[in-house]
Design an enzyme around this catalytic site. Structure first.
Site, PDB file in Angstrom:
ATOM      1  N   ILE A  21       6.559  -3.262  11.187  1.00 40.27           N
ATOM      2  CA  ILE A  21       6.137  -1.904  11.553  1.00 40.27           C
ATOM      3  C   ILE A  21       4.620  -1.784  11.389  1.00 40.27           C
ATOM      4  CG2 ILE A  21       8.267  -0.645  11.055  1.00 40.27           C
ATOM      5  CD1 ILE A  21       6.737   0.064   8.295  1.00 40.27           C
ATOM      6  N   ILE A  30       2.481   2.795   2.515  1.00 41.73           N
ATOM      7  CA  ILE A  30       3.730   2.709   3.276  1.00 41.73           C
ATOM      8  C   ILE A  30       4.672   1.683   2.632  1.00 41.73           C
ATOM      9  CG2 ILE A  30       4.763   2.258   5.547  1.00 41.73           C
ATOM     10  CD1 ILE A  30       2.083   3.216   6.805  1.00 41.73           C
ATOM     11  N   ARG A  65       1.424  -4.235  12.539  1.00 32.96           N
ATOM     12  CA  ARG A  65       0.604  -4.469  13.722  1.00 32.96           C
ATOM     13  C   ARG A  65       1.077  -5.719  14.433  1.00 32.96           C
ATOM     14  NH1 ARG A  65      -0.851  -0.192  13.767  1.00 32.96           N
ATOM     15  NH2 ARG A  65      -2.925   0.733  13.726  1.00 32.96           N
ATOM     16  N   GLU A  77       0.438  -5.469  22.905  1.00 37.84           N
ATOM     17  CA  GLU A  77       1.200  -4.337  23.403  1.00 37.84           C
ATOM     18  C   GLU A  77       0.307  -3.426  24.264  1.00 37.84           C
ATOM     19  OE1 GLU A  77       2.208  -2.891  19.399  1.00 37.84           O
ATOM     20  OE2 GLU A  77       1.064  -1.079  19.861  1.00 37.84           O
ATOM     21  N   HIS A  86       6.162   1.153  19.473  1.00 36.89           N
ATOM     22  CA  HIS A  86       5.154   1.625  18.509  1.00 36.89           C
ATOM     23  C   HIS A  86       5.347   3.124  18.201  1.00 36.89           C
ATOM     24  CE1 HIS A  86       0.854   0.713  16.913  1.00 36.89           C
ATOM     25  NE2 HIS A  86       1.468   1.601  16.162  1.00 36.89           N
ATOM     26  N   ARG A  92      -2.227  -8.802  -1.848  1.00 35.85           N
ATOM     27  CA  ARG A  92      -3.462  -9.465  -2.309  1.00 35.85           C
ATOM     28  C   ARG A  92      -3.607  -9.340  -3.822  1.00 35.85           C
ATOM     29  NH1 ARG A  92      -7.770  -6.807   1.531  1.00 35.85           N
ATOM     30  NH2 ARG A  92      -6.431  -5.142   0.864  1.00 35.85           N
ATOM     31  N   GLY A 152       0.853  -1.193   0.000  1.00 33.63           N
ATOM     32  CA  GLY A 152       0.000   0.000   0.000  1.00 33.63           C
ATOM     33  C   GLY A 152       0.885   1.238   0.000  1.00 33.63           C
TER      34      GLY A 152
HETATM   35  C1  8YV Z   1      -0.270   5.494  15.599  1.00 34.06           C
HETATM   36  C2  8YV Z   1      -0.377   3.554  13.905  1.00 34.06           C
HETATM   37  O1  8YV Z   1       0.651   6.411  16.039  1.00 34.06           O
HETATM   38  O2  8YV Z   1      -1.418   4.992  12.362  1.00 34.06           O
HETATM   39  C3  8YV Z   1      -1.355   3.866  12.830  1.00 34.06           C
HETATM   40  O3  8YV Z   1      -2.100   2.941  12.428  1.00 34.06           O
HETATM   41  O4  8YV Z   1      -0.202   2.432  14.248  1.00 34.06           O
HETATM   42  C4  8YV Z   1       0.442   4.644  14.549  1.00 34.06           C
HETATM   43  O5  8YV Z   1       0.894   5.512  13.575  1.00 34.06           O
HETATM   44  C5  8YV Z   1      -0.770   4.869  16.824  1.00 34.06           C
HETATM   45  O6  8YV Z   1      -1.365   3.660  16.584  1.00 34.06           O
HETATM   46  C6  8YV Z   1      -1.741   5.822  17.559  1.00 34.06           C
HETATM   47  O7  8YV Z   1      -3.072   5.684  17.189  1.00 34.06           O
END
Ligand code: 8YV
Length: 322
Positions: free
Chosen positions: A235, A158, A237, A266, A284, A178, A156
């Site tokens: 990076i 990122i 989840r 976490e 995170h 996918r 995607g």
């Molecule tokens: C957030 C993230 O900073 O954007 C996301 O999905 O995982 C991080 O960038 C964090 O989860 C706060 O909501």
């Protein structure tokens, strides 16, 4: 006319709060207290809108407690903490914060990749502990980044930004997704199966959303496909990787090292991860640059003010049926 009520679950930048207070009667959390699910339900009960983050679970139970609710804005690009189906059944607007964190998060993937492959934190710990008496040919040998094969799981926004960085490192880019990425040619990346990616890549970066379908897609079986010299970077989840299986693979030398910014459960960490040296862990902070976090919070706030002033939100993931 009384103003709409908004709950902001976490302490947020003053300028963002100021922006919100122009439109809403805001209840915020200036002490940044940790609220239980029960406390969140009680505070949210009278609200017209919620400004949440990924640690706030927005589920059926919470929604049932909030009969006036019209909108949920999350200060994150990911929205796996929100039950979208339950929100849609109620005709709620849900917004996220795409784009503004893309480059910061891709930078973090490379920061973790470099720290992991070149054993930066491990060797720094050793140095601080006073072990450095002499230089040696084989001290803290890592793996090459320049010219390596980088496997990106999830292509995607990122993932694409990670791929672009890979060009600067002369990398061969392969990805699993996918579907074929529309920007594949521009990225110079080749679509392969997840299994082929794991087997061929010198470094694997996970950049895909968490869902029931992606739960533990990296477990013992998949780690066994990787090269013993490979590094794994997450990076995306926690929960995409089976942390217990990863700890085992790092202990056994199934793979060389891992860099993790996200964890199952976490901020609790699997205790086995903490015992390992060949792992770089961060709390995170993928999107945690000043400009990126401010832009995320402001985008979430602008989504809220736009909608409550009668305009379309800027980045909706769910809108009421027309
Ligand atoms: C957030 C993230 O900073 O954007 C996301 O999905 O995982 C991080 O960038 C964090 O989860 C706060 O909501």
């Amino acid at each position: 006319m009384s103003r709409a009520k908004l709950l902001v679950t976490r302490r947020v930048f003053p300028e963002v709060l100021e922006h919100l207070e122009r439109v809403f009667e805001v209840q915020s959390n200036p002490e940044d207290e940790i609220w239980s699910m029960q406390a969140l339900r009680e505070k949210a009960a009278a609200m017209d809108a919620l400004f949440v983050v990924t640690s706030d679970r927005v589920d059926e139970t919470l929604l049932q407690a909030c009969p006036r609710l019209k909108m949920i804005a999350t200060g994150s690009v990911g929205y796996n903490h929100i039950d979208l189906a339950a929100c849609s059944r109620r005709g709620l607007v849900v917004t996220n914060t795409p784009d503004v964190l893309t480059e910061a998060t891709a930078d973090m993937a490379f920061a973790l990749l470099m720290a992991t492959a070149r054993r930066i934190t491990e060797s720094e710990r050793w140095l601080r502990q006073g072990h450095w008496q002499r230089w040696a040919w084989d001290q803290f040998l890592g793996t090459d980044l320049y010219g390596a094969t980088l496997g990106i799981v999830g292509m995607g926004r990122i993932g694409s930004a990670v791929a672009r960085r890979g060009h600067g490192f002369g990398m061969t880019l392969i990805y699993a997704n996918r579907s074929r990425a529309a920007n594949e040619e521009e990225l110079g990346a080749t679509l392969v199966s997840r299994e082929e990616l794991l087997a061929r890549a010198d470094h694997v970066v996970l950049v895909l959303p968490y869902s029931a379908q992606t739960h533990h897609i990296i477990g013992a079986e998949q780690l066994a496909l990787m090269k013993p010299t490979a590094t794994l970077i997450n990076i995306a989840r926690g929960g995409i990787v089976d942390d217990a299986a990863l700890a085992q693979a790092l202990r056994n030398g199934t793979i060389a090292a891992a860099g993790l910014d996200v964890f199952e459960n976490e901020p609790a960490l699997h205790p086995a991860l903490l015992e390992l040296d060949n792992i770089v862990m961060t709390p995170h902070i993928g999107s945690a640059t000043r400009s990126s976090r401010l832009a995320m919070a402001m985008l979430a706030a602008r989504n809220l003010t736009e909608f409550f002033e009668g305009r379309a939100p800027l980045s909706a993931v769910a809108l009421p049926a027309a």
